[in-house]
Each structure stands twice: as C-alpha cells, then as structure tokens.
Scaffold this active site. Sequence first.
Site, PDB file in Angstrom:
ATOM      1  N   ARG A   1       0.799  -1.240   0.000  1.00 38.96           N
ATOM      2  CA  ARG A   1       0.000   0.000   0.000  1.00 38.96           C
ATOM      3  C   ARG A   1       0.821   1.275   0.000  1.00 38.96           C
ATOM      4  NH1 ARG A   1      -2.862  -3.448   2.873  1.00 38.96           N
ATOM      5  NH2 ARG A   1      -0.891  -4.523   3.097  1.00 38.96           N
ATOM      6  N   THR A   2       1.991   1.280   0.618  1.00 39.20           N
ATOM      7  CA  THR A   2       2.779   2.518   0.571  1.00 39.20           C
ATOM      8  C   THR A   2       3.196   2.774  -0.874  1.00 39.20           C
ATOM      9  OG1 THR A   2       3.578   2.059   2.792  1.00 39.20           O
ATOM     10  CG2 THR A   2       4.770   3.728   1.547  1.00 39.20           C
TER      11      THR A   2
ATOM     12  N   LYS B   1      26.063  -4.813  -9.474  1.00 38.63           N
ATOM     13  CA  LYS B   1      27.383  -4.776 -10.121  1.00 38.63           C
ATOM     14  C   LYS B   1      28.404  -4.099  -9.225  1.00 38.63           C
ATOM     15  CE  LYS B   1      25.249  -3.881 -14.626  1.00 38.63           C
ATOM     16  NZ  LYS B   1      25.239  -2.808 -15.645  1.00 38.63           N
TER      17      LYS B   1
ATOM     18  N   ARG C   1      11.963   3.626   0.084  1.00 38.05           N
ATOM     19  CA  ARG C   1      11.848   2.727   1.240  1.00 38.05           C
ATOM     20  C   ARG C   1      13.091   1.854   1.229  1.00 38.05           C
ATOM     21  NH1 ARG C   1       6.868  -1.065   3.095  1.00 38.05           N
ATOM     22  NH2 ARG C   1       6.218   0.971   3.815  1.00 38.05           N
TER      23      ARG C   1
ATOM     24  N   HIS D   1       8.689   6.171   9.662  1.00 41.22           N
ATOM     25  CA  HIS D   1       7.775   6.025   8.522  1.00 41.22           C
ATOM     26  C   HIS D   1       6.845   7.246   8.557  1.00 41.22           C
ATOM     27  CE1 HIS D   1       5.545   4.270   5.373  1.00 41.22           C
ATOM     28  NE2 HIS D   1       5.214   3.100   5.893  1.00 41.22           N
TER      29      HIS D   1
HETATM   30  C1  NCD Z   1       4.056  -0.801   7.698  1.00 39.77           C
HETATM   31  C2  NCD Z   1       5.537  -0.734   7.394  1.00 39.77           C
HETATM   32  O1  NCD Z   1       5.975  -1.026   6.286  1.00 39.77           O
HETATM   33  O2  NCD Z   1       6.246  -0.358   8.312  1.00 39.77           O
HETATM   34  N1  NCD Z   1       3.253  -1.024   6.563  1.00 39.77           N
HETATM   35  C3  NCD Z   1       2.895   0.021   5.764  1.00 39.77           C
HETATM   36  O3  NCD Z   1       3.702   0.839   5.376  1.00 39.77           O
HETATM   37  N2  NCD Z   1       1.598   0.122   5.474  1.00 39.77           N
HETATM   38  C4  NCD Z   1       3.725  -1.722   8.794  1.00 39.77           C
HETATM   39  C5  NCD Z   1       4.142  -3.155   8.697  1.00 39.77           C
HETATM   40  O4  NCD Z   1       4.750  -3.597   7.733  1.00 39.77           O
HETATM   41  O5  NCD Z   1       3.846  -3.866   9.655  1.00 39.77           O
END
Ligand code: NCD
Length: 353
Positions: free
Chosen positions: A91-92, A120, A141, A174
Amino acid sequence: MEKTIIKNKSNQNWEDFFKLDLDRKMDFYEKDGKIYDCLFAQQLSKELLESLFDIADKLRKTTKTKEGADFIASLLSHKKAMLYFAQPSTRTFLSFLNACHILGMKTSEIRDSSTSSEVKGESHDDTVRTFSSYVDLIIMRHPAPGSAERTAWLLNNTNRPIPVLNAGSGKDQHPTQALLDIYTLHRQFKGHIDGKRIVMVGDLKRGRTVRSLSYLMKNYKNISIDFVSPKEFKMEQDILDFLKAHNIPYTETEDFASVMPKADAIYMTRIQDEHDASGESKKVDYSPFYFKEEHLKMIKSSCILLHPLPRRFEIDAKVDNDERAVYWRQERNGMWIRAALIAYIFGIENKIK
Ligand code: NCD
C-alpha cells in the site's frame, strides 16, 4: 544563516552530521521556509498537518469529476518521480504511485535493488545520484535506518538536489504512514484529536509506524498514550523520552483488556519478525495482543480501530464489518494525504481549489 553553517558542515562528514540533534539539522532539509525532504515525523507541525488535511480533502472532492481530475492531473504533468522500494510494500508503494498519477506526474520504479546496478557493485550513493539525473522527486523505502536521510543529505550536497520522501527507513521512521494515520484520526474525530486516549498495541520495539505516530502527538493537547506489548517488544526509550519532554503522559502494560474500555483509538500492529535474525520473535506468545471479535463489546461505541496493514492474525477478519474498524479507509486516506504532501513539496497547493 544557520542553514548555511549546517550545509557547510554536512559537506565535511556524514557521520558527524547524522549524529546531530534533529533541531540542529532540520533546516538542512527545508527550503524557503518549507519542508523540502520529508524524512522524520518530527518535521510535521500542527500548522502543516492542518494544511495538508485541507489539501487532501480538496483533492478528494475535485477529482470526483473528469473535469476536476483532468485539471489536477495537469498541475505536475511536467514532473517525474522515482519510486525506489528496496523493501516489500503493497500500500505505501501503490498509494504513492497513484498519488503521483493523480497529480499528473510520470513515474519510474525500482522495487528490488537486485535489478539495479547495485548488484554490479555500484554504491548506494551513486545509485541515488543517478536517479536525480532523470527525475524530480525520489520516494524511497529501504531496510537501513537513516537511509532516506542519507540520500537527502547526499543530494542536497550536489548541484542537482531533488526532494526525498521517506516511505519507511528500517525500524526508525515512517513519517508518511504517521501522516495518513493522523489524517485518519482527524477525519474520524471530525477535527478533534485533542484530549484523546490512544492505545498502541503489538511489536512497538521494531514497528516504525508507532514510533513516527508517537512523534506526531506533540502537535495535540491532552493526548495520552497506552503502549501495550509483550515485554520483549516494548516501545524504545528514545520515544518515551520524547513523550516526557513534551509532557505527553503514557503507560506501558501487557494487559490489553485493561485499557480497551478506556481507548478512543486502538492502533494495532504486526509482529515484525523480518527484523529477527535470532528467531527471538518465534518464542513470544503474541496472542494476548490480538484484537478478536469478542473484544468489540469491550470498547467504546466511539472507539476506532486502526492498523497500518498488512495484518496477519492480530485483527480477526470478522472485526472488519464493524463500523469502528477504519483500517481500509485508513489505507485509502494514504493516497490522498500523500498526494497532498507532494502538492505541498512542489508548491502547487494554492492551485487546488
Ligand atoms: C508498515 C511498514 O511497512 O512499516 N506497513 C505500511 O507501510 N503500510 C507496517 C508493517 O509492515 O507492519
């Protein structure tokens, strides 16, 4: 003035810069008095949150018609974004991708660093510098704590800086999840977050979402937090110290049932055993930290249930149909508030009516 001093310092040594208190380096990630790189939840002030909520609400409304959606999609049609996701995400990733598309941005993506020249032997720094040759925004991320900050720091020291948005950096932060969580609280409580009692449950030690959300509580009055976790996964001391410094009362308990009736919002989280090389998580009985159907009668009729998702066993799917379960709305809110953040970063928020 301060900004110049810090910028010069950062040019010398990342390790020293990284260790600085956030207050001392915040300016380095701003431009013209606005956030340029969104890296930490502490960057998000009350004023900014209110303004982002307003932009997100306007985006939702305006894009309901084709005419409105076409207009919004014209606003950043000259901009390109890179989504660099070196850790799993559903979802992110999708909410950021669609947020970019709502604003008309073109997107490219790397979802696995094994498909980039990092295999590489290219350094992480050179890899992200390469992105900045082609795009106007990096959304990233990465499993390493501080990774998004490192990228922003690096690019701010080049002659082609571009904004960096942290979509999850290791176990530490986050911030845009915290943003969608607080937007969800704002919507569900009709603008009245002050005075609420928030219960955060689960793997608080390794979950980055609860850390970032705790930081945002500095913006509200008379908030109290109950941290509910197994003793192995208690909230880290740095967050507790932050809450103390901001006079935000909190409790810590293993007894979930004892706080359920008092909660205005319950924020459930998943056990983060992907961080667990030693197998520590497998030994912990996590079941006392599940929200089950029978718990629905123990919580207030106004209490809402949140979860950043993905869930595993911690919320029974039978709970989904209860109107207090708002996690599906919460994930959709993520797309709108991330679009609002991008609009703000590119300074087009005043064009969204
Ligand atoms: C979270 C994450 O990636 O930290 N998920 C997200 O971004 N919706 C929480 C998780 O993975 O538990």
